[in-house]
Enzyme design. Structure first.
Site, short mmCIF file in Angstrom:
data_model
loop_
_atom_site.label_atom_id
_atom_site.label_comp_id
_atom_site.label_asym_id
_atom_site.label_seq_id
_atom_site.Cartn_x
_atom_site.Cartn_y
_atom_site.Cartn_z
N SER A 7 87.72 36.85 10.09
CA SER A 7 88.90 37.55 9.59
C SER A 7 88.54 38.99 9.25
O SER A 7 87.67 39.24 8.40
CB SER A 7 89.47 36.87 8.35
OG SER A 7 90.37 37.74 7.71
N HIS A 32 90.62 37.20 13.79
CA HIS A 32 91.75 36.81 12.95
C HIS A 32 92.22 38.04 12.17
O HIS A 32 91.43 38.71 11.51
CB HIS A 32 91.28 35.70 12.00
CG HIS A 32 92.35 35.09 11.17
ND1 HIS A 32 93.16 34.09 11.64
CD2 HIS A 32 92.74 35.31 9.90
CE1 HIS A 32 94.01 33.72 10.68
NE2 HIS A 32 93.77 34.46 9.61
N ASP A 34 94.83 39.39 9.34
CA ASP A 34 95.69 38.97 8.23
C ASP A 34 96.67 40.06 7.83
O ASP A 34 96.29 41.07 7.23
CB ASP A 34 94.81 38.60 7.03
CG ASP A 34 94.08 37.31 7.25
OD1 ASP A 34 94.74 36.30 7.55
OD2 ASP A 34 92.84 37.29 7.12
N MET A 36 99.70 41.12 5.52
CA MET A 36 100.33 40.74 4.24
C MET A 36 101.32 41.81 3.82
O MET A 36 101.04 43.01 3.95
CB MET A 36 99.27 40.57 3.17
CG MET A 36 98.17 39.60 3.53
SD MET A 36 97.07 39.31 2.14
CE MET A 36 95.74 38.40 2.96
N HIS A 65 97.79 36.56 11.92
CA HIS A 65 98.30 35.66 10.88
C HIS A 65 99.27 36.44 10.00
O HIS A 65 98.85 37.25 9.17
CB HIS A 65 97.10 35.13 10.07
CG HIS A 65 97.46 34.22 8.94
ND1 HIS A 65 96.56 33.86 7.96
CD2 HIS A 65 98.61 33.60 8.62
CE1 HIS A 65 97.15 33.06 7.10
NE2 HIS A 65 98.40 32.89 7.46
N MET A 67 101.57 36.89 7.03
CA MET A 67 101.94 36.40 5.70
C MET A 67 103.03 37.33 5.20
O MET A 67 102.81 38.15 4.30
CB MET A 67 100.70 36.38 4.79
CG MET A 67 99.76 35.23 5.16
SD MET A 67 98.09 35.46 4.53
CE MET A 67 97.43 36.46 5.85
N MET A 136 96.27 26.31 5.81
CA MET A 136 95.62 27.17 4.82
C MET A 136 94.80 26.30 3.87
O MET A 136 95.32 25.34 3.30
CB MET A 136 96.66 27.95 4.00
CG MET A 136 97.37 29.06 4.76
SD MET A 136 96.28 30.29 5.51
CE MET A 136 95.41 30.92 4.07
N ASP A 174 91.98 27.96 7.58
CA ASP A 174 91.76 29.33 7.12
C ASP A 174 91.63 29.38 5.60
O ASP A 174 92.56 29.01 4.87
CB ASP A 174 92.97 30.16 7.59
CG ASP A 174 92.90 31.62 7.17
OD1 ASP A 174 91.84 32.06 6.68
OD2 ASP A 174 93.91 32.32 7.36
C1 DX5 Z 1 93.82 34.60 3.16
C2 DX5 Z 1 93.61 34.93 4.63
C3 DX5 Z 1 92.30 34.51 5.16
C4 DX5 Z 1 91.11 35.17 4.52
C5 DX5 Z 1 89.92 34.31 4.73
O1 DX5 Z 1 95.15 34.80 2.84
O2 DX5 Z 1 94.61 34.30 5.40
O3 DX5 Z 1 92.25 34.68 6.58
O4 DX5 Z 1 90.84 36.43 5.04
O5 DX5 Z 1 88.87 34.86 4.02
P1 DX5 Z 1 87.69 33.95 3.47
O6 DX5 Z 1 87.05 33.33 4.66
O7 DX5 Z 1 86.83 34.92 2.75
O8 DX5 Z 1 88.32 32.92 2.57
ZN ZN Z 2 94.37 34.30 7.61
#
Ligand code: DX5
Ligand code: ZN
Length: 218
Positions: A7, A32, A34, A36, A65, A67, A136, A174
């Site tokens: 990620s 990956h 993320d 947000m 991903h 969010m 998750m 994840d």
């Molecule tokens: C959290 C993200 C994850 C995060 C994972 O909301 O969706 O992808 O980056 O990070 P680690 O592996 O550090 O938990």
């Molecule tokens: Zn993620």
């Protein structure tokens, strides 16, 4: 074959081009990303312009991903930016089927994500169209948290559902995944392991990915 998806959330944002190249060379299977929005989750990261900017840095599959609330509003932007897979949250919209179809019709893989405490039975009604399920294993919003073991029940349920469907559906987990627990996650039926801090937080990315693979095989 288990796939590893580092990620980018835990990468050095001041050197994204180099980080994407380095993780590709280190043997990652997917990247990956993320996204947000500060509303669906209490944190803001980056959007489609950043993904578009790093797309030329590597041919690696971009696993986006989302969010964000009502993801359908922004799908065109992420598709144009070069997403290969787009995950969104079942908790973020009432238009789940429409959103899945929108993604698929544009030649991108469509994935549905559930938070750790969401009833996994919600997945039943979409198993006929999803290309991937994202379980998750931490509350979404931040990297570097500890895996919630009970969330692996959701992975087991999703795996059962996938096998019953007879469809070719990937299962991704994840949050909080590292070499010390990757074996447990894989035993729950997971095919793709997302790892942020465990990979980008390490000094040697190649070794970090290898360590997770070794654990996943054990
Ligand atoms: C959290 C993200 C994850 C995060 C994972 O909301 O969706 O992808 O980056 O990070 P680690 O592996 O550090 O938990
Ligand atoms: Zn993620």
């Amino acid at each position: 074959m288990i796939q590893i998806a580092p990620s980018l959330l835990s990468a050095d944002f001041s050197r994204l081009d180099e980080e994407v190249k380095a993780i590709t060379d280190a043997g990652a299977d997917l990247l990956h990303l993320d996204v947000m929005d500060g509303s669906f989750v209490p944190n803001i990261t980056f959007g489609a312009p950043i993904i578009k900017a790093i797309r030329p840095s590597s041919k690696i599959l971009f696993d986006v991903h989302l969010m964000i609330d009502e993801p359908i509003r922004y799908l065109d932007d992420f598709i144009k930016a070069g997403a290969d897979i787009i995950s969104f949250h079942v908790e973020a919209t009432d238009r789940v089927r429409e959103t899945l179809l929108y993604i698929k019709e544009r030649g991108v893989k469509a994935a549905l994500a559930i938070k750790p405490h969401t009833d996994p039975h919600v997945l039943d009604q979409y198993i006929d169209i999803v290309d991937m399920i994202l379980i998750m294993t931490v509350e979404p919003g931040f990297g570097g948290q500890s895996l919630i073991p009970e969330a692996l029940e959701n992975a087991r349920y999703a795996k059962k559902l996938i096998l019953q469907s007879g469809r070719d559906i990937l299962l991704e987990a994840d949050g909080g995944i590292k070499s010390s627990n990757a074996d447990t996650v894989v035993k729950a039926g997971v095919d793709i392991l997302v790892a942020g801090s465990a990979v980008f937080g390490a000094s040697d990315y190649e070794k970090a990915i290898k360590d997770i693979r070794i654990s996943a095989l054990s």
